[in-house]
Write an enzyme that holds these catalytic residues in place. Structure first.
Site, short mmCIF file in Angstrom:
data_model
loop_
_atom_site.label_atom_id
_atom_site.label_comp_id
_atom_site.label_asym_id
_atom_site.label_seq_id
_atom_site.Cartn_x
_atom_site.Cartn_y
_atom_site.Cartn_z
N CYS A 112 0.82 -1.22 0.00
CA CYS A 112 0.00 0.00 0.00
C CYS A 112 0.86 1.27 0.00
CB CYS A 112 -0.94 0.01 1.20
SG CYS A 112 -2.17 -1.31 1.13
N HIS A 253 -3.08 7.19 3.07
CA HIS A 253 -3.55 5.93 2.51
C HIS A 253 -4.90 5.60 3.14
CE1 HIS A 253 -3.86 1.88 1.23
NE2 HIS A 253 -3.61 1.36 2.42
N ASN A 283 -10.19 0.16 0.42
CA ASN A 283 -8.73 0.19 0.31
C ASN A 283 -8.32 -0.34 -1.06
OD1 ASN A 283 -5.98 -0.19 0.46
ND2 ASN A 283 -5.99 -1.20 2.45
#
Ligand code: COA
Length: 328
Positions: A112, A253, A283
């Protein structure tokens, strides 16, 4: 000379998977997902398409916005953990689809944090004067590696792509100012896809054991993520003589709204300073930050000379922040 972001773009598939639909697939409910994660829906790419499909569209939007035709692109770095195939890179497919006929490039696996790693890497090629531009993409088709029978992961992840074009700035007033990057292999056991690599090549047995799906120990990842993103962000601000109050925007994020909220509080930020779109996308791994930047830019939220801090945490573990002054 600093590298500036001269264009941003994103792509989100049309098909949405809502919390209500997930209620019919696993033992979960809309209230739990909303309260525990902040997510209401996520986008899912057609099964027959690969990550490069989304990446190409986000990249095209960034190039169009910067006014740079694909044939003038010199470097493509594609951050992803879900390339179309093991070999070759998804970057090579994007190069062909875009018609970027004079470039080189590669995929980068930073989980990520992939887009943050790509941005930090890409700006080196610009600052040295070696290249005139670099196309940086974060894209993931998470639906390809998610077990839709596992409620610990299937409610969180979605598919998307985001991209930026980097070019040399006219002066040092704007652009990528600083970054701080980290990695700690302690995270291997807490967040992984064990099957399909060289240690556990795909066999009937690995598929039977569902080793090609994402495994995560959510609670442990959560704690490391809050600590990693807030510590690296504080370090970067302090190093540049700034505090949370000086920031115009934090683009974190988007893994869980509670993680974003905790990081914001540690940095002393108000909700208005934080860009959040997790409710619509979930996500999307390497895509979350460029997707959020592109949307915020489209909504005229970013102004020239705004201080923007990007921060991410992901598999590895990996984590890092980038500090920049908006230039468009
Ligand atoms: N629906 C309903 N209940 C669920 C559920 C779901 N989708 N998933 C878990 N639960 C249950 C658990 O079984 C547990 O029940 P129990 O108390 O009876 O044992 C309870 O809810 C709490 O589970 P827990 O795992 O403690 O929840 P949590 O608050 O930690 O939230 C995550 C789980 C995954 C949302 C959260 O830990 C998280 O976001 N982690 C970080 C993820 C991340 O960032 N990953 C990507 C890398 S950047």
């Amino acid at each position: 000379m600093r590298a500036i972001i001269s264009g941003v773009g994103h792509y989100s598939p049309e098909r949405k998977l809502t919390n209500k639909e997930l209620e019919k697939m696993v033992d979960t409910n809309d209230e739990w997902i909303t309260v525990r994660t902040g997510i209401k829906e996520r986008a899912i790419l057609d099964p027959e398409k690969g990550t490069s499909y989304m990446a190409t569209r986000a990249a095209k939007m960034a190039c169009d916005q910067a006014g740079v035709p694909p044939e003038e692109i010199e470097l493509i770095i594609l951050a992803t953990i879900t390339p179309d195939m093991m070999v070759p890179s998804a970057a090579a497919i994007v190069q062909k689809e875009l018609g970027a006929d004079h470039c080189w490039g590669y995929d980068l696996n930073g989980g990520c944090t992939g887009f943050i790693y790509a941005l930090a890497t890409g700006c080196q090629f610009i600052e040295t004067g070696k290249y005139r531009n670099a196309l940086l993409i974060g894209a993931d088709k998470m639906s390809a590696i998610i077990n839709y029978e596992d409620r610990n992961t299937c409610v969180i992840f979605g598919d998307a792509a985001g991209a930026v074009l980097l070019e040399p700035g006219a002066d040092d007033a704007r652009g990528i100012v600083d970054f701080d990057l980290h990695m700690d292999g302690v995270g291997v056991e807490y967040l992984n896809v064990l099957g399909g690599g060289s240690r556990h090549p795909a066999t009937m047995d690995t598929v039977k054991k569902k080793m090609h799906y994402v495994y995560q120990d959510g609670k442990t990842v959560f704690k490391y993520a809050v600590k990693g993103m807030s510590t690296v962000s504080e370090t970067l601000l302090r190093r540049n003589g700034l505090t949370g109050r000086d920031l115009d925007h934090l683009v974190p994020h988007q893994a869980n709204f509670r993680i974003i909220d905790a990081v914001g509080k540690k940095l002393g930020l108000t909700p208005e300073q934080i860009v959040v779109n997790i409710e619509k996308y979930g996500n999307t791994t390497a895509a979350t930050i460029p997707l959020a930047m592109s949307e915020a830019h489209q909504e005229h939220r970013f102004k020239k000379d705004d201080w923007i801090l990007l921060t991410a945490f992901g598999a590895g573990f990996t984590w890092g922040s980038v500090l920049l002054k908006w230039a468009i």
